[in-house]
Motif scaffolding. Structure first.
Motif, PDB file in Angstrom:
ATOM      1  N   SER A  10       0.820  -1.218   0.000  1.00 46.92           N
ATOM      2  CA  SER A  10       0.000   0.000   0.000  1.00 46.92           C
ATOM      3  C   SER A  10       0.848   1.260   0.000  1.00 46.92           C
ATOM      4  O   SER A  10       0.505   2.261  -0.637  1.00 46.92           O
ATOM      5  CB  SER A  10      -0.958   0.000   1.188  1.00 46.92           C
ATOM      6  OG  SER A  10      -0.242  -0.004   2.414  1.00 46.92           O
ATOM      7  N   GLY A  11       1.985   1.224   0.699  1.00 42.06           N
ATOM      8  CA  GLY A  11       2.857   2.389   0.722  1.00 42.06           C
ATOM      9  C   GLY A  11       3.484   2.672  -0.620  1.00 42.06           C
ATOM     10  O   GLY A  11       3.704   3.836  -0.984  1.00 42.06           O
ATOM     11  N   ASN A  12       3.777   1.638  -1.383  1.00 42.25           N
ATOM     12  CA  ASN A  12       4.342   1.818  -2.717  1.00 42.25           C
ATOM     13  C   ASN A  12       3.294   2.344  -3.689  1.00 42.25           C
ATOM     14  O   ASN A  12       3.567   3.258  -4.475  1.00 42.25           O
ATOM     15  CB  ASN A  12       4.907   0.498  -3.239  1.00 42.25           C
ATOM     16  CG  ASN A  12       5.889  -0.145  -2.290  1.00 42.25           C
ATOM     17  OD1 ASN A  12       5.600  -1.208  -1.733  1.00 42.25           O
ATOM     18  ND2 ASN A  12       7.031   0.477  -2.067  1.00 42.25           N
ATOM     19  N   VAL A  13       2.090   1.781  -3.629  1.00 37.18           N
ATOM     20  CA  VAL A  13       1.016   2.215  -4.526  1.00 37.18           C
ATOM     21  C   VAL A  13       0.678   3.682  -4.289  1.00 37.18           C
ATOM     22  O   VAL A  13       0.380   4.427  -5.234  1.00 37.18           O
ATOM     23  CB  VAL A  13      -0.224   1.322  -4.348  1.00 37.18           C
ATOM     24  CG1 VAL A  13      -1.387   1.831  -5.191  1.00 37.18           C
ATOM     25  CG2 VAL A  13       0.100  -0.120  -4.713  1.00 37.18           C
ATOM     26  N   ALA A  14       0.767   4.114  -3.039  1.00 37.66           N
ATOM     27  CA  ALA A  14       0.471   5.517  -2.710  1.00 37.66           C
ATOM     28  C   ALA A  14       1.443   6.474  -3.389  1.00 37.66           C
ATOM     29  O   ALA A  14       1.139   7.669  -3.530  1.00 37.66           O
ATOM     30  CB  ALA A  14       0.506   5.715  -1.200  1.00 37.66           C
ATOM     31  N   GLN A  15       2.605   5.974  -3.805  1.00 37.00           N
ATOM     32  CA  GLN A  15       3.606   6.830  -4.459  1.00 37.00           C
ATOM     33  C   GLN A  15       3.459   6.865  -5.981  1.00 37.00           C
ATOM     34  O   GLN A  15       4.247   7.520  -6.659  1.00 37.00           O
ATOM     35  CB  GLN A  15       5.013   6.329  -4.121  1.00 37.00           C
ATOM     36  CG  GLN A  15       5.348   6.315  -2.638  1.00 37.00           C
ATOM     37  CD  GLN A  15       6.751   5.808  -2.391  1.00 37.00           C
ATOM     38  OE1 GLN A  15       7.733   6.451  -2.779  1.00 37.00           O
ATOM     39  NE2 GLN A  15       6.865   4.640  -1.771  1.00 37.00           N
ATOM     40  N   LEU A  16       2.443   6.180  -6.518  1.00 35.72           N
ATOM     41  CA  LEU A  16       2.307   6.046  -7.965  1.00 35.72           C
ATOM     42  C   LEU A  16       1.273   6.984  -8.566  1.00 35.72           C
ATOM     43  O   LEU A  16       0.749   6.744  -9.658  1.00 35.72           O
ATOM     44  CB  LEU A  16       1.996   4.589  -8.326  1.00 35.72           C
ATOM     45  CG  LEU A  16       3.089   3.589  -7.920  1.00 35.72           C
ATOM     46  CD1 LEU A  16       2.682   2.159  -8.267  1.00 35.72           C
ATOM     47  CD2 LEU A  16       4.431   3.929  -8.563  1.00 35.72           C
TER      48      LEU A  16
END
Length: 233
Positions: free
Chosen positions: A134-140
């Motif tokens: 979820s933390g990675n997707v939030a950066q996309l």
């Protein structure tokens, strides 16, 4: 195989770590931190990473299915012990807690936006847990329409089950998607066995499979929109 004279897909599926997210760089930083805390300057981070990866892939294929946090924690402990280092309860957290903060490659967000403008729907298919990614997707940049994880499917790549699950969730068949990835061992093996179209982002860090040729090979993700435009997509 090539993508020429094949239909435009509605969905593009992506591997996350190493394709969209700077996995190798983030993993190296986490391992270096762990070794510093253990006072082990003589241990090469690459040696610990290689052992961790080996044990991780083994554990991911065992039954019953375990969460990525469990698998990563146990494989890290096994790797440390193989190198003669003591394993602490916090070692695994240093690694898994840092994964969600790993940033995308510089070209990724802009490229994903271009692909959205070209009319594609975007899905990540990843060997991880929902809370970690979820933390990675939030950066996309809000570009991702769906995220399918090993936690949801109860299986890890290269097992076909994760991809079958993803295709069922998206309501597509193997001919209705193009998969974009950087990992030959995990993703190309499934593409070879299942026959779905695949674009390899060859960032120069992993060797290809000897018995599989992707439909297209590019150096960075920002080459994908140009390829698709040439195909009339």
């Amino acid at each position: 195989m090539t993508l020429e004279n094949t239909p435009k897909p509605d969905w593009l599926t992506f591997d996350c770590y190493g394709t969209l997210i700077q996995w190798d760089e983030g993993l190296r930083a986490a391992v270096q931190k762990i070794l510093r805390l253990k006072g082990a300057p003589d241990v090469a981070p690459a040696d610990l990473i290689a052992l961790h990866d080996r044990y991780e892939h083994q554990l991911e294929q065992e039954k019953p299915h375990r969460s990525f946090r469990e698998v990563s924690d146990q494989s890290l402990r096994m790797a440390l012990e193989a190198l003669g280092l003591h394993s602490d309860a916090g070692d695994g957290r240093i690694l898994t807690d840092g994964i969600g903060a790993m940033p995308p490659f510089p070209e990724v967000v802009g490229t994903l936006r271009q692909l959205k403008e070209l009319g594609f729907k975007l899905c990540i298919v990843s060997n991880t847990d929902d809370d970690i990614i979820s933390g990675n997707v939030a950066q996309l940049g809000g570009t991702i329409d769906r995220v399918i994880t090993a936690q949801q499917a109860g299986a890890y790549k290269p097992a076909r089950r994760l991809f079958y699950y993803a295709h069922a969730e998206l309501g597509v068949g193997k001919d209705d998607i193009v998969h974009i990835c950087a990992s030959p061992h995990l993703d190309h093996a499934a593409a070879r066995d299942m026959g779905f179209r695949c674009v390899w982002i060859d960032r120069g860090v992993r060797a290809p499979l000897p018995d599989y040729t992707p439909d297209a090979t590019l150096s960075t993700l920002d080459e994908v929109p140009g390829l698709f435009r040439k195909l009339g997509w």
